[in-house]
Design an enzyme around this catalytic site. Sequence first.
Site: not given
Ligand code: OSB
Ligand code: MG
Length: 367
Positions: A135, A161, A163, A188, A213, A238, A262, A290
Amino acid sequence: MKLEKITLSHLRMPLVSHFETSFGRIFDRDSILITIQSEGLIGYGECAADRDPGYGYETSGTAWHILKDFILPAIQGKEVVTPEDFRLLVGNIKGHEMAKAGVEMAIWDLIGKKEGKSLQMLLGGSKSKVDVGVSVGLQDTPEDLLRVIENYLKDGYGRVKLKIKPGRDVGDVAAARAAFPNLKLQVDANSAYTLETAKAIQPLDDLNLLLIEQPLAEDDLWDHHILQQKFKTPLCLDETIISARHTRQAIEMDACRIVNIKAGRVGGISESLAIHDLCYTADIPVWCGGMLETGIGRAANLALASLPNFKLPGDISATDRYYDEDITHERFTLNADSTIDVPTGVGLGVTINESAVKNFTMHEYSL
Ligand code: OSB
Ligand code: MG
C-alpha cells in the site's frame, strides 16, 4: 483456560517512511499490545487503533479506555475455552471492534499454544504462503510516486495499491498506469469522496484497476450502491464493513463486489471467518487489509489470508516496509513470487522481543 493477569502496553513505533492517506500523514504508529497470562502460557494480541480518529472513530485512547474500564474487568479471572466465550463476555459492549479484536487475538494465540496448533490450523487455512502487495501512501509529487512504486517493484511486490484523495487521483493513477502498463494496480480513497465529488474519479474506470476501495463515507452503504452502478471496476468496501451483517447487506444491495477483511475493524478473527464464509457462498472475493501492524498483527493476518476465498493479494507487506525494529523476533520477508510465508509455530507463531516492547512502550496497565 482461566484468564489471569492481563497487561496493556501502549506502543509508539517509528515507521521506516511516512505514510500519507486522505486523512493525514503519520511518521510513527501507535498500537496497544495485549498480553494475557493463563495457566503458564502467554497469549499476545494487537489492537490496531491509531492515535487519531482519521480511519475510524476508534483511537489508541478510546481503545485504552474501553479495554481498561470495560473489557478487562469483564474477562479477568474468567474461564474461556473458545473465542465465542470471549464474545459472550463482552457482548454488552457496543462497537469498539478494534479494542475487542486485540483481546480476541490474544485468546486465539492462547488456544493455539494450549492445543499445540498454529492459528492457520485452528482456522482451517491451507496455503503455505499468501499473495501480498504493498500500500503506497500519497507522495509529494507524481515523480516521487513513480520512483516509490519502482522501488517496491524492485523489492518484488507484484501488486500495488495507491492512496488517492480529491485532487490527487486520476492524474497520479494515470501516470502510474502509463509507467507500469501491466502492473496489478488498485486504489484506496479512505472515504474522501461524496457522490458529487466522485464524478471526478470516473476516468479511473478505464485504467484497468483491480478495484476501487472505499470511495465514499465510512458509514454509507447505499451511496456505494449508487456509485457501483456507474463503474464497471469493482468497488471494494473497507471502513463500511464492520460485521458479517453489514457484509450481507452490502452484497444484497450491490454496494461492493469485493470485500476487504480486517480483523480489527470487525471485532476479531471469528467475525472475519464469518465474513469470509459468507462471501465465499455469495461468490464475492475477499482480501486481507492491513493497518501497519506489528509482527503480532501481521502473523494473524497471514494465517487469515491463507483461507481459500482470499483471492486477491493482501496489504501484508514485509516487515522492512514498515519497521526497522519490530516487537517480534521473527521478521517477515517477501518471497520472489510476491508472497509471504504463513507462520507455522503454535498460536500466532511469533515470539516477543521484550526489549523492543520496552523501548516503544509509553505506558502500561495490568489487571
Ligand atoms: O485503509 O487500508 C487502509 C493503513 C492504516 C489504516 C488504513 C489503511 C491502511 C493501509 C496500509 O492501507 C496497509 C498496510 O498495512 O500495509
Ligand atoms: Mg482501506
